[in-house]
Motif scaffolding. Sequence first.
Motif, PDB file in Angstrom:
ATOM      1  N   ASP A  96      55.003  10.095 -10.900  1.00 30.73           N
ATOM      2  CA  ASP A  96      53.806   9.562 -10.239  1.00 30.73           C
ATOM      3  C   ASP A  96      52.644   9.663 -11.220  1.00 30.73           C
ATOM      4  O   ASP A  96      52.426  10.696 -11.833  1.00 30.73           O
TER       5      ASP A  96
ATOM      6  N   ALA B  79      48.695   9.474 -11.450  1.00 30.87           N
ATOM      7  CA  ALA B  79      47.376   9.452 -10.806  1.00 30.87           C
ATOM      8  C   ALA B  79      46.745  10.795 -11.124  1.00 30.87           C
ATOM      9  O   ALA B  79      47.453  11.766 -11.430  1.00 30.87           O
TER      10      ALA B  79
ATOM     11  N   ASP C 243      44.800  12.661  -9.076  1.00 28.89           N
ATOM     12  CA  ASP C 243      44.368  13.496  -7.939  1.00 28.89           C
ATOM     13  C   ASP C 243      44.849  14.953  -7.942  1.00 28.89           C
ATOM     14  O   ASP C 243      44.102  15.821  -7.494  1.00 28.89           O
TER      15      ASP C 243
ATOM     16  N   ASP D 122      41.817   9.780  -7.312  1.00 31.20           N
ATOM     17  CA  ASP D 122      42.920   9.451  -8.220  1.00 31.20           C
ATOM     18  C   ASP D 122      42.466   9.131  -9.641  1.00 31.20           C
ATOM     19  O   ASP D 122      43.294   8.850 -10.510  1.00 31.20           O
TER      20      ASP D 122
ATOM     21  N   LYS E 263      49.613   0.057  -1.709  1.00 30.10           N
ATOM     22  CA  LYS E 263      49.312   1.403  -1.241  1.00 30.10           C
ATOM     23  C   LYS E 263      48.048   1.347  -0.397  1.00 30.10           C
ATOM     24  O   LYS E 263      46.976   0.987  -0.882  1.00 30.10           O
TER      25      LYS E 263
ATOM     26  N   TYR F 243      47.871   8.786   6.947  1.00 37.30           N
ATOM     27  CA  TYR F 243      49.191   9.417   6.927  1.00 37.30           C
ATOM     28  C   TYR F 243      49.445  10.260   5.667  1.00 37.30           C
ATOM     29  O   TYR F 243      50.504  10.835   5.519  1.00 37.30           O
ATOM     30  N   TYR F 244      48.489  10.289   4.710  1.00 40.40           N
ATOM     31  CA  TYR F 244      48.686  11.110   3.507  1.00 40.40           C
ATOM     32  C   TYR F 244      48.210  12.549   3.703  1.00 40.40           C
ATOM     33  O   TYR F 244      48.293  13.361   2.789  1.00 40.40           O
TER      34      TYR F 244
ATOM     35  N   PHE G  37      50.459  15.570   2.677  1.00 39.41           N
ATOM     36  CA  PHE G  37      50.678  15.578   1.221  1.00 39.41           C
ATOM     37  C   PHE G  37      49.481  16.213   0.517  1.00 39.41           C
ATOM     38  O   PHE G  37      49.634  16.978  -0.438  1.00 39.41           O
ATOM     39  N   ARG G  38      48.290  15.911   1.009  1.00 36.47           N
ATOM     40  CA  ARG G  38      47.096  16.470   0.370  1.00 36.47           C
ATOM     41  C   ARG G  38      47.036  17.980   0.560  1.00 36.47           C
ATOM     42  O   ARG G  38      46.505  18.687  -0.284  1.00 36.47           O
TER      43      ARG G  38
ATOM     44  N   LYS H 296      39.373   6.788   0.130  1.00 32.42           N
ATOM     45  CA  LYS H 296      39.786   6.102  -1.095  1.00 32.42           C
ATOM     46  C   LYS H 296      39.659   4.594  -0.887  1.00 32.42           C
ATOM     47  O   LYS H 296      40.417   3.808  -1.448  1.00 32.42           O
TER      48      LYS H 296
ATOM     49  N   GLN I 201      42.283   1.926  -2.628  1.00 32.93           N
ATOM     50  CA  GLN I 201      43.489   1.689  -1.823  1.00 32.93           C
ATOM     51  C   GLN I 201      43.226   0.545  -0.831  1.00 32.93           C
ATOM     52  O   GLN I 201      42.086   0.288  -0.443  1.00 32.93           O
TER      53      GLN I 201
ATOM     54  N   TYR J  72      57.756   3.978   0.668  1.00 32.95           N
ATOM     55  CA  TYR J  72      57.512   5.424   0.656  1.00 32.95           C
ATOM     56  C   TYR J  72      57.194   5.859   2.082  1.00 32.95           C
ATOM     57  O   TYR J  72      56.135   5.535   2.602  1.00 32.95           O
TER      58      TYR J  72
ATOM     59  N   SER K 252      54.165  11.633   3.921  1.00 33.34           N
ATOM     60  CA  SER K 252      54.111  12.954   4.554  1.00 33.34           C
ATOM     61  C   SER K 252      53.760  12.893   6.038  1.00 33.34           C
ATOM     62  O   SER K 252      54.348  13.604   6.849  1.00 33.34           O
TER      63      SER K 252
ATOM     64  N   TYR L 147      60.951  12.380   2.567  1.00 30.51           N
ATOM     65  CA  TYR L 147      61.149  13.830   2.579  1.00 30.51           C
ATOM     66  C   TYR L 147      62.410  14.204   3.354  1.00 30.51           C
ATOM     67  O   TYR L 147      62.831  15.351   3.321  1.00 30.51           O
TER      68      TYR L 147
END
Length: 350
Positions: free
Chosen positions: A125, A127, A129, A137, A204, A209-210, A213-214, A230, A234, A284, A287, A326
């Motif tokens: 990946d 980026a 971030d 990012d 993206k 929904y991220y 993950f953050r 973002k 995005q 994808y 998360s 996942y």
Amino acid sequence: MCNKNSLNLPRRLRRLRRSPAIRSLVAETSVSVSDLIQPIFVKEDLGAPQPIASMPGQFRCSLEDTVTECLKLYQAGIRGVAPFPKIDPVKKTPDGADALCPETIVLRTFRAIKQAVPELLIFADLALDPYTTHGHDGILNEEGSDVLNDETVDALCRMAVASAAAGADFVAPSDMMDGRVRAIRAALDEAGYTGVGILAYSAKFNSAYYGPFRDAVGSAASAGTTLLGKHTYQIDPANARQAVDDALLDVSEGADMLMVKPAGPYLDVIHRLREKTLLPVAAYQVSGEYAQIHAAAQLGWLDYTRTRDESLLAIKRAGADFILTYFAREIALKSDEPSILSVASPAEGI
Ligand code: PBG
């Protein structure tokens, strides 16, 4: 079967649903372990795996544990991993300079995986971030109000070459800067990595929904918010046509494969891309999609396995060739569980 045809129907579609054998003959879609890529989280310290609260069953692992895990995944039939780093907050800076250090935990992980399990594909990946104090990012302008496009692309090109040198099979820019695919392709070719491909995170979306993950990589905590906006890079969740435009531009710039992210809430975009391009399309399942299935199952409101499997089948049915999810690990490792996925056994040669 001697029901009377009292309705006098010429066609009865239930004939194709009568038995498991018929249903499996006419199944249009299936998911196999070799369609699944497992995202993994690597941490810098050597301690025991740390559970990620909002992603049950997912852990941040030391480099050593990650390599052991990768071997297990490969033996279970998983063909690729997407490693993400959890960087010590003291190393984060506004410009994310640590991303360009030749010894980042993620580059060391790539080398170790390639040495232990050379056949396992690594999707790197790209980026900034995980490395920036603000969690964006890329590199911010002086006022801190926006991400600078061309300066960020320059950093991504250097990350791409470093990732290729460390063994990445594909680089996956997830930053959504303009012109990055063309610049990264040129940088890889110039450095001699003509065989390293680009999986473009083409579509993206600026998604809620991220969130989990953050938590996992600490990018929201470093920004002091879980609602890091973002919006200027995005894609707006309202826009499917624009997502196709972005993806076709990535094709013209040299992308080898395209990705839609998140997956479940954007099945229409997966479908549109499948119709518009001949390239492989990845999705994808992020998360938050994983977390919501777990949360509802924990409350006893949804059947965990059936919901999980249906979510993956739907992504394949929409047109994805493969899925970053996942759930990959548990599906591969427990492939004897009853499942609607008709999980294929591990590929030959293992
Ligand atoms: C950041 C990146 C994100 C994800 C993958 N790469 C989050 C973000 O854009 O803030 C999210 C993946 C997930 O939610 O599982 N470049």
